[in-house]
Design a protein around this motif. Structure first.
Motif, PDB file in Angstrom:
ATOM      1  N   LEU A  45       0.827  -1.202   0.000  1.00 43.95           N
ATOM      2  CA  LEU A  45       0.000   0.000   0.000  1.00 43.95           C
ATOM      3  C   LEU A  45       0.865   1.257   0.000  1.00 43.95           C
ATOM      4  O   LEU A  45       0.539   2.254  -0.646  1.00 43.95           O
ATOM      5  CB  LEU A  45      -0.922  -0.001   1.218  1.00 43.95           C
ATOM      6  N   SER A  46       1.961   1.208   0.753  1.00 44.99           N
ATOM      7  CA  SER A  46       2.874   2.356   0.790  1.00 44.99           C
ATOM      8  C   SER A  46       4.243   1.873   1.230  1.00 44.99           C
ATOM      9  O   SER A  46       4.384   0.845   1.902  1.00 44.99           O
ATOM     10  CB  SER A  46       2.361   3.454   1.736  1.00 44.99           C
ATOM     11  N   MET A  47       5.254   2.643   0.834  1.00 45.81           N
ATOM     12  CA  MET A  47       6.632   2.359   1.223  1.00 45.81           C
ATOM     13  C   MET A  47       7.302   3.688   1.503  1.00 45.81           C
ATOM     14  O   MET A  47       7.450   4.530   0.615  1.00 45.81           O
ATOM     15  CB  MET A  47       7.370   1.585   0.127  1.00 45.81           C
ATOM     16  N   ALA A  48       7.690   3.925   2.759  1.00 48.01           N
ATOM     17  CA  ALA A  48       8.250   5.216   3.145  1.00 48.01           C
ATOM     18  C   ALA A  48       9.616   5.018   3.790  1.00 48.01           C
ATOM     19  O   ALA A  48       9.719   4.378   4.848  1.00 48.01           O
ATOM     20  CB  ALA A  48       7.320   5.936   4.114  1.00 48.01           C
ATOM     21  N   PRO A  49      10.692   5.550   3.176  1.00 47.30           N
ATOM     22  CA  PRO A  49      12.024   5.472   3.797  1.00 47.30           C
ATOM     23  C   PRO A  49      12.043   6.273   5.100  1.00 47.30           C
ATOM     24  O   PRO A  49      11.467   7.361   5.188  1.00 47.30           O
ATOM     25  CB  PRO A  49      12.934   6.099   2.740  1.00 47.30           C
ATOM     26  N   THR A  50      12.708   5.738   6.105  1.00 50.36           N
ATOM     27  CA  THR A  50      12.818   6.439   7.385  1.00 50.36           C
ATOM     28  C   THR A  50      14.047   7.346   7.424  1.00 50.36           C
ATOM     29  O   THR A  50      14.160   8.183   8.321  1.00 50.36           O
ATOM     30  CB  THR A  50      12.932   5.433   8.539  1.00 50.36           C
ATOM     31  N   GLY A  51      14.955   7.176   6.479  1.00 42.51           N
ATOM     32  CA  GLY A  51      16.207   7.929   6.489  1.00 42.51           C
ATOM     33  C   GLY A  51      17.318   7.192   7.219  1.00 42.51           C
ATOM     34  O   GLY A  51      18.482   7.598   7.164  1.00 42.51           O
ATOM     35  N   LEU A  67       6.812  -0.329   5.629  1.00 41.40           N
ATOM     36  CA  LEU A  67       5.942  -0.938   4.627  1.00 41.40           C
ATOM     37  C   LEU A  67       4.534  -1.087   5.178  1.00 41.40           C
ATOM     38  O   LEU A  67       4.349  -1.592   6.300  1.00 41.40           O
ATOM     39  CB  LEU A  67       6.454  -2.323   4.227  1.00 41.40           C
ATOM     40  N   ALA A  68       3.559  -0.648   4.407  1.00 38.79           N
ATOM     41  CA  ALA A  68       2.161  -0.917   4.708  1.00 38.79           C
ATOM     42  C   ALA A  68       1.669  -1.943   3.700  1.00 38.79           C
ATOM     43  O   ALA A  68       1.759  -1.721   2.482  1.00 38.79           O
ATOM     44  CB  ALA A  68       1.332   0.361   4.627  1.00 38.79           C
ATOM     45  N   LEU A  69       1.184  -3.070   4.197  1.00 29.73           N
ATOM     46  CA  LEU A  69       0.806  -4.185   3.328  1.00 29.73           C
ATOM     47  C   LEU A  69      -0.652  -4.579   3.553  1.00 29.73           C
ATOM     48  O   LEU A  69      -1.148  -4.531   4.687  1.00 29.73           O
ATOM     49  CB  LEU A  69       1.698  -5.405   3.608  1.00 29.73           C
ATOM     50  N   ARG A  70      -1.308  -4.979   2.482  1.00 27.50           N
ATOM     51  CA  ARG A  70      -2.651  -5.579   2.578  1.00 27.50           C
ATOM     52  C   ARG A  70      -2.501  -7.051   2.210  1.00 27.50           C
ATOM     53  O   ARG A  70      -2.220  -7.403   1.058  1.00 27.50           O
ATOM     54  CB  ARG A  70      -3.634  -4.879   1.657  1.00 27.50           C
TER      55      ARG A  70
END
Length: 259
Positions: free
Chosen positions: A188-194, A205-208
């Motif tokens: 659903l989304s993938m956001a780097p934390t740095g 990672l947000a997964l369905r």
């Protein structure tokens, strides 16, 4: 290869003898031009070429079975990250032999640098570029060979242990990967934390996740990924995951040898 070269040499000698005998007993100047003329050609060109080729192969490939030298049969499997590639100058059927330099990580947590010599199909050259992760068999003296004989089960087990030893996965994630239910999930989304851990980017990672009965549940978790795995978890991507039916709070994302 040497056995073939010796057979060809003997055939060349016989044909040459018949060529000479036929030419001497012929009645005209063209009697030398006969079918046995192949004998001298074999002796002068074909046999030397085969012996030369056999000599080049003898050191590293005469003992190969299934693409792995006999010395490596049953050797443990580690994961090697390619750091350099160089041609040896030898080619077989137009496929180059390469010296592949790798930083090898072992299931017991050790790391060392080794070089694997391998014939590589031209269509597979991209898979041995710097940064690629390849499974290798290794010996106590540091010698390595690409684990081309290993089953997918062996490779996944070795990869799991290496990642656990390096802290890339937790014991709980390994437990899920080994005992959970395999299914698919959509990113659903993938956001780097740095954050960067041992050269890996930490992402959220947000997964369905789709259960076996086709119902779904969502889960969000952090994962440290190597650079070449980021493209596999872009939003909308479908990935393989494992989860425990009695505990859906965490999943193990299966990215095979790139994870």
């Amino acid at each position: 290869m040497k056995a073939i070269a010796w057979i060809v040499l003997l055939v060349g000698l016989v044909c040459t003898a018949l060529f000479v005998a036929t030419g001497l007993t012929g009645e005209d100047q063209f009697s030398w031009l006969n079918g046995w003329m192949a004998g001298p050609i074999i002796l002068l060109f074909v046999a030397p070429m085969l012996f030369s080729f056999a000599g080049k192969l003898g050191g590293g490939f005469a003992s190969l079975t299934g693409g792995v030298p006999k010395a490596f049969f049953g050797a443990p499997i580690g994961m090697g990250t390619v750091v350099g590639v160089a041609r040896t100058g030898l080619s077989v059927n137009d496929q180059p032999q390469l010296d592949i330099q790798l930083d090898v990580d072992t299931p017991d947590g050790r790391s060392f640098r080794g070089t694997a010599r391998q014939i590589v199909d031209l269509t597979e050259m991209a898979s041995v570029q710097p940064g690629a992760v390849l499974p290798v068999r290794y010996l106590p003296d540091g010698r390595v060979a690409l684990a081309t004989d290993a089953s997918q089960h062996e490779l996944q087990a070795a990869l799991d242990h290496v990642q656990l030893a390096k802290g890339h996965i937790t014991p709980q994630q390994l437990h899920i990967a080994r005992n959970g239910t395999e299914t698919q999930a959509v990113v659903l989304s993938m956001a780097p934390t740095g954050e960067v851990r041992q050269g890996r980017s930490v992402v959220v990672l947000a997964l369905r996740v789709t259960r076996p009965d086709q119902s779904m549940f969502d889960v969000t978790q952090e994962k440290a990924l190597p650079p070449n795995a980021i493209r596999h978890v872009q939003p909308g991507s479908v990935v393989r995951v494992m989860y425990l039916p009695h505990d859906e709070s965490e999943v193990a994302v299966l990215l095979s040898l790139v994870s």
